[in-house]
Motif scaffolding. Structure first.
Motif, PDB file in Angstrom:
ATOM      1  N   LEU A 186      69.655 -41.671   4.735  1.00  0.00           N
ATOM      2  CA  LEU A 186      70.966 -41.046   4.809  1.00  0.00           C
ATOM      3  C   LEU A 186      70.828 -39.541   5.026  1.00  0.00           C
ATOM      4  N   ILE A 187      71.732 -38.980   5.806  1.00  0.00           N
ATOM      5  CA  ILE A 187      71.702 -37.549   6.092  1.00  0.00           C
ATOM      6  C   ILE A 187      72.552 -36.844   5.034  1.00  0.00           C
ATOM      7  N   HIS A 188      71.971 -35.864   4.367  1.00  0.00           N
ATOM      8  CA  HIS A 188      72.639 -35.254   3.221  1.00  0.00           C
ATOM      9  C   HIS A 188      73.328 -33.931   3.542  1.00  0.00           C
ATOM     10  N   ASP A 189      73.110 -33.404   4.745  1.00  0.00           N
ATOM     11  CA  ASP A 189      73.749 -32.155   5.127  1.00  0.00           C
ATOM     12  C   ASP A 189      75.204 -32.428   5.505  1.00  0.00           C
ATOM     13  N   LYS A 190      76.152 -31.875   4.749  1.00  0.00           N
ATOM     14  CA  LYS A 190      77.573 -32.149   4.976  1.00  0.00           C
ATOM     15  C   LYS A 190      78.051 -31.648   6.337  1.00  0.00           C
ATOM     16  N   ASN A 191      77.540 -30.497   6.767  1.00  0.00           N
ATOM     17  CA  ASN A 191      77.933 -29.965   8.068  1.00  0.00           C
ATOM     18  C   ASN A 191      77.474 -30.876   9.200  1.00  0.00           C
ATOM     19  N   ALA A 192      76.262 -31.416   9.069  1.00  0.00           N
ATOM     20  CA  ALA A 192      75.745 -32.352  10.078  1.00  0.00           C
ATOM     21  C   ALA A 192      76.589 -33.614  10.100  1.00  0.00           C
ATOM     22  N   LYS A 263      66.401 -29.876   9.922  1.00  0.00           N
ATOM     23  CA  LYS A 263      66.222 -29.004   8.766  1.00  0.00           C
ATOM     24  C   LYS A 263      66.491 -29.751   7.466  1.00  0.00           C
ATOM     25  N   SER A 264      67.511 -30.626   7.486  1.00  0.00           N
ATOM     26  CA  SER A 264      67.900 -31.362   6.282  1.00  0.00           C
ATOM     27  C   SER A 264      66.928 -32.482   5.955  1.00  0.00           C
ATOM     28  N   GLU A 265      66.511 -33.249   6.990  1.00  0.00           N
ATOM     29  CA  GLU A 265      65.740 -34.471   6.751  1.00  0.00           C
ATOM     30  C   GLU A 265      64.262 -34.361   7.129  1.00  0.00           C
ATOM     31  N   GLY A 266      63.928 -33.386   7.976  1.00  0.00           N
ATOM     32  CA  GLY A 266      62.553 -33.258   8.426  1.00  0.00           C
ATOM     33  C   GLY A 266      62.305 -34.061   9.695  1.00  0.00           C
ATOM     34  N   LYS A 267      61.356 -33.607  10.515  1.00  0.00           N
ATOM     35  CA  LYS A 267      61.069 -34.280  11.776  1.00  0.00           C
ATOM     36  C   LYS A 267      60.538 -35.694  11.579  1.00  0.00           C
ATOM     37  N   GLY A 268      59.870 -35.952  10.456  1.00  0.00           N
ATOM     38  CA  GLY A 268      59.247 -37.254  10.239  1.00  0.00           C
ATOM     39  C   GLY A 268      60.192 -38.332   9.773  1.00  0.00           C
ATOM     40  N   SER A 269      61.421 -37.972   9.388  1.00  0.00           N
ATOM     41  CA  SER A 269      62.382 -38.979   8.932  1.00  0.00           C
ATOM     42  C   SER A 269      62.938 -39.750  10.127  1.00  0.00           C
ATOM     43  N   VAL A 270      63.568 -40.891   9.849  1.00  0.00           N
ATOM     44  CA  VAL A 270      64.180 -41.673  10.922  1.00  0.00           C
ATOM     45  C   VAL A 270      65.215 -40.832  11.656  1.00  0.00           C
TER      46      VAL A 270
END
Length: 342
Positions: A186-192, A263-270
Motif C-alpha cells: 500500500l502507498i502511504h503518501d497521502k499526496n501520491a 520516495k515514499s515506498e522505495g524503488k524496490g517496492s512493487v
C-alpha cells in the motif's frame, strides 16, 4: 460484498490469475493490431463484416474477386474501394485477434466460477462484465466498418478497450493478492494517493485527444494521399497543438507523482518498480510523439505510440489500486487479515 472467507482454493486462484494475465497480454496485442490498422489505412481493408469480401478466408489476389467487386462492395464507400491484399489481411488479422481475445475473456469467466462458489460474487460479476463488454466491442467494431470509420464510433471503440483493460487488470491484481494479502504494497503518501486519480483522468483525456488528432489526420490523408506523409503534420488543426502542449503537463504531473511514490515506498517496492516503469514508458511515449511530429509520421511509430499510451494508463491504474488496496483489495489490521472486501 463482504465475505468471511479469506482464502479461495489456491489452484483455482492460480488458474484464474494466469488466465487474467494472459488475457490482458492478448488484449494488448489486439490494441497493437488496431494501431497497425490505423497507421496503414487498412480500416476498410475488409469492406464487409463479419466476412471479408464475402469470404471467411480473405482473397490474396484480385483474380479471386468478381470483376464487378467495386460495384458490389464500393457502394457504401462511395465507389472508392480498391483491393489491396496487404491491407485486407492486416484488417482480417485484427479481426481474428479480436475473436481470440473474446475466447480468452470467456475462459477467464469460466475460471471465475470456482471463485463464485467460494462466496465471492463480485469477481464473477466483473468477469461477466468483461465478457459482455468484449462482445459489445465486437459489435462496435462492426459499426466502425458500416459507418465508414465515423470519428465518434472510433473514439468509443478506443474508450471501451480501455475500460476492458481496467477490468482485466483489476481481476489480475485481485487474484495476485487474494491469498497473499500481507504482500500488498500500500502507498502511504497521502499526496501520491490523491494525485493518482487525477493522473488517470489526465492520461485518459490525452488518449482521447490523440484519437481526435488521428481522426483529423485521416481527413488529411484522404486529401493529400500517403505519398505526402511528410506534409501531414503541417496540415493538422488545433487538436494536434492541444495534444502536443498537453503532453508537457502530463509529463510534469507524472514526474512529480512518480517521485512521491518512489520516495515514499522505495524503488524496490512493487509500487516503486511500477512507477519506475511508468517513467520509462512515458519517456518512450513522448519519443514516439516527437518521431511522428518531426520525422514524417513513420508508420511503425503510430501503433507503438498508441500501445505505450494504453500500457501507461494500465500501470497507472494498478498503482491506483495499490493506493486504495484497503478498500478494493483487502483489509489489513495490524498486519493481520480480517476479511476480504470483494
Amino acid at each position: 460484498m463482504t465475505s468471511s472467507k479469506t482464502h479461495i482454493d489456491s489452484k483455482a486462484n492460480r488458474r484464474f490469475r494466469r488466465l487474467a494475465l494472459n488475457t490482458v497480454i492478448t488484449l494488448y496485442f489486439l490494441i497493437i493490431a488496431g494501431g497497425v490498422v490505423r497507421s496503414t489505412g487498412a480500416g476498410m481493408g475488409c469492406p464487409d463484416w463479419p466476412r471479408c469480401f464475402g469470404r471467411w478466408i480473405p482473397p490474396t489476389e484480385i483474380s479471386q474477386l468478381p470483376a464487378d467487386y467495386k460495384e458490389i462492395y464500393g457502394a457504401k464507400l462511395k465507389g472508392e474501394i480498391e483491393f489491396n491484399p496487404i491491407k485486407t489481411w492486416i484488417e482480417y488479422v485484427n479481426r481474428l485477434l479480436g475473436a481470440f481475445t473474446g475466447i480468452m475473456i470467456f475462459l477467464t469467466l469460466l475460471a471465475s466460477v470456482p471463485i463464485l462458489k467460494s462466496g465471492n460474487t463480485k469477481i464473477f460479476l466483473l468477469s461477466l462484465s468483461a465478457f459482455i463488454l468484449v462482445g459489445f466491442q465486437g459489435w462496435l467494431g462492426a459499426k466502425v466498418v458500416s459507418y465508414e470509420l465515423l470519428p465518434i464510433v472510433v473514439t468509443l471503440h478506443m474508450l471501451l478497450a480501455i475500460v476492458i483493460v481496467f477490468l482485466l487488470l483489476y481481476l489480475f491484481t485481485w487474484a495476485y493478492y487474494a491469498n497473499n494479502p500481507l504482500k500488498l504494497n500500500l502507498i502511504h503518501d497521502k499526496n501520491a494517493n490523491k494525485l493518482g486519480l487525477i493522473i488517470l483522468v489526465l492520461s485518459l483525456a490525452q488518449i482521447l485527444l490523440g484519437t481526435q488528432v488521428r481522426e483529423t489526420m485521416d481527413e488529411v490523408i484522404v486529401k493529400m494521399g500517403y505519398d505526402a506523409r511528410n506534409q501531414w503534420m503541417d496540415s493538422l488543426g488545433f487538436e494536434f497543438y492541444i495534444h502536443r502542449s498537453f503532453s508537457l503537463i502530463i509529463f510534469g504531473v507524472n514526474i512529480y507523482w512518480i517521485s512521491l511514490i518512489i520516495k515514499s515506498e522505495g524503488k524496490g517496492s512493487v509500487a516503486g518498480k511500477i512507477a519506475t516503469a511508468c517513467l520509462w514508458i512515458l519517456v518512450a511515449e513522448i519519443g514516439t510523439g516527437i518521431l511522428m511530429a518531426y520525422f514524417g509520421v513513420p508508420p511503425f511509430a503510430q501503433p507503438i505510440h498508441l500501445t505505450l499510451a494504453i500500457l501507461l494508463i494500465g500501470l497507472q491504474f494498478i498503482i491506483w489500486l495499490l493506493t486504495n488496496g484497503k478498500k478494493y483489495l483487502v483489509y489489513k489490521d495490524n498486519l493481520k487479515v480480517k476479511h476480504t472486501t470483494i
